[in-house]
Design a protein around this motif. Structure first.
Motif, PDB file in Angstrom:
ATOM      1  N   LYS A 258       0.907  -1.056   0.038  1.00  0.00           N
ATOM      2  CA  LYS A 258       0.067   0.053  -0.122  1.00  0.00           C
ATOM      3  C   LYS A 258       0.796   1.122  -0.049  1.00  0.00           C
ATOM      4  N   GLN A 259       0.532   2.386  -0.530  1.00  0.00           N
ATOM      5  CA  GLN A 259       1.204   3.614  -0.452  1.00  0.00           C
ATOM      6  C   GLN A 259       1.411   3.975   0.934  1.00  0.00           C
ATOM      7  N   GLY A 260       2.691   4.462   1.050  1.00  0.00           N
ATOM      8  CA  GLY A 260       3.377   4.886   2.503  1.00  0.00           C
ATOM      9  C   GLY A 260       4.106   3.573   2.850  1.00  0.00           C
ATOM     10  N   MET A 261       3.817   2.328   2.459  1.00  0.00           N
ATOM     11  CA  MET A 261       4.622   1.191   3.118  1.00  0.00           C
ATOM     12  C   MET A 261       6.128   1.384   2.389  1.00  0.00           C
ATOM     13  N   PRO A 262       7.243   0.833   3.096  1.00  0.00           N
ATOM     14  CA  PRO A 262       8.655   0.752   2.603  1.00  0.00           C
ATOM     15  C   PRO A 262       8.495  -0.034   1.279  1.00  0.00           C
ATOM     16  N   PRO A 263       9.255   0.136   0.571  1.00  0.00           N
ATOM     17  CA  PRO A 263       9.561  -0.609  -1.056  1.00  0.00           C
ATOM     18  C   PRO A 263       9.730  -1.744  -0.744  1.00  0.00           C
ATOM     19  N   SER A 264       9.537  -2.649  -2.044  1.00  0.00           N
ATOM     20  CA  SER A 264       9.741  -4.085  -2.001  1.00  0.00           C
ATOM     21  C   SER A 264      11.239  -4.059  -2.132  1.00  0.00           C
ATOM     22  N   PHE A 265      12.073  -4.917  -1.628  1.00  0.00           N
ATOM     23  CA  PHE A 265      13.372  -5.095  -1.609  1.00  0.00           C
ATOM     24  C   PHE A 265      14.014  -6.203  -2.060  1.00  0.00           C
ATOM     25  N   GLY A 266      15.004  -6.602  -2.829  1.00  0.00           N
ATOM     26  CA  GLY A 266      15.650  -7.805  -2.937  1.00  0.00           C
ATOM     27  C   GLY A 266      16.914  -8.098  -3.432  1.00  0.00           C
ATOM     28  N   GLY A 267      17.458  -9.245  -3.609  1.00  0.00           N
ATOM     29  CA  GLY A 267      18.866  -9.429  -4.276  1.00  0.00           C
ATOM     30  C   GLY A 267      20.007  -9.205  -3.064  1.00  0.00           C
ATOM     31  N   GLY A 268      19.545  -9.329  -1.804  1.00  0.00           N
ATOM     32  CA  GLY A 268      20.536  -9.471  -0.867  1.00  0.00           C
ATOM     33  C   GLY A 268      21.376 -10.684  -0.598  1.00  0.00           C
ATOM     34  N   ARG A 269      22.535 -10.782  -0.056  1.00  0.00           N
ATOM     35  CA  ARG A 269      23.150 -11.931   0.374  1.00  0.00           C
ATOM     36  C   ARG A 269      23.217 -12.343   1.565  1.00  0.00           C
TER      37      ARG A 269
END
Length: 266
Positions: free
Chosen positions: A82-93
């Protein structure tokens, strides 16, 4: 326009049901170390949980009430947020898990007192569930638990800790409240993270991150510089950027004018 890359050490939190119990565990960590989550990158890991968006809102609200600011959410499609939530994040090790020990029981305290009276008794590994001892990929516990480090710090009467052993590959020592001294070497693949300065009385072959609490006066000292990475207050250099004349020599590293200065030690 120039774009620069920068590496950060992030704490990954994986919410678990029931959330009330999970929040109590966070409250226990905050009570013992109020500054633990302050100014730290936080990633929320919900991979494989199929968490309903309403439950995710509840988790984010609970973290916000505890002044834990989430910079990204791993394991969820950005279209669900939803608007205002932190963004989707990926690719971490993934790195070694970081654990926080359970509160000491009365029996545990008695055993601890007995150990203090008997120098032949070695410190025991403490089963734990979230922030300062590490394990290797085989699940062997190497790093000292937060309770053990706090007991050592209390004995010294200040916020510094002393590790009287080598820090082996896969081991992570985290002490965000002061200096860390290692009476031994730091192996490749190991890391020391300190809020203050780092003193290595041996070879530094792994990673050393000093001043993580925002202390640019922190320094790194070692009797043999062969590190993979060094950092002070978020500014870092990797091995390829070191002064070659100091490699395998006693050295100190300090922060000055937004750069890392490497100096030999006589």
């Amino acid at each position: 326009m120039k774009f620069k890359g920068k590496s950060f050490i992030a704490i990954v939190l994986a919410p678990e049901q029931p959330f009330d119990g999970w929040f109590k565990e966070l409250d226990r960590i905050i009570e013992r170390s109020p500054g633990f989550f302050i100014d730290r990158p936080i990633i929320l890991d919900v991979r494989g949980s199929n968490i309903p968006i309403e439950d995710l809102e509840h988790v984010l609200d609970g973290l916000g009430e505890r002044s834990i600011r989430v910079m990204g959410i791993d394991g969820i499609s950005g279209t669900r947020l939803k608007q205002g939530m932190p963004p989707s994040f990926g690719g971490g090790r993934l790195t070694a898990e970081v654990d926080v020990p359970e509160p000491a029981t009365q029996t545990g305290k008695a055993d601890e007192a007995a150990d203090d009276d008997n120098p032949q008794v070695k410190e025991k590994d403490v089963p734990s569930s979230s922030a300062a001892s590490a394990s290797d990929t085989n699940g062997h516990s190497f790093a000292k638990s937060l309770d053990e480090l706090e007991r050592e710090s209390a004995k010294q009467g200040d916020s510094s800790i002393v590790i009287s052993d080598h820090v082996r590959s896969g081991q992570s020592i985290l002490h965000p409240d002061g200096d860390v001294t290692v009476i031994g070497s730091v192996s490749s693949g190991a890391e020391i993270i300190a809020g203050g300065s780092i003193h290595i009385y041996g070879a530094l072959r792994g990673r050393a991150l000093a001043g993580v609490a925002g202390k640019d006066s922190a320094r790194i000292f070692c009797t043999k510089l062969d590190a993979e990475l060094v950092s002070i207050n978020g500014l870092y250099k990797v091995a390829d950027d070191f002064d070659g004349t100091l490699r395998n020599s006693p050295a100190q590293i300090r922060f000055e004018n937004e750069t890392l200065v490497f100096e030999g030690l006589n």
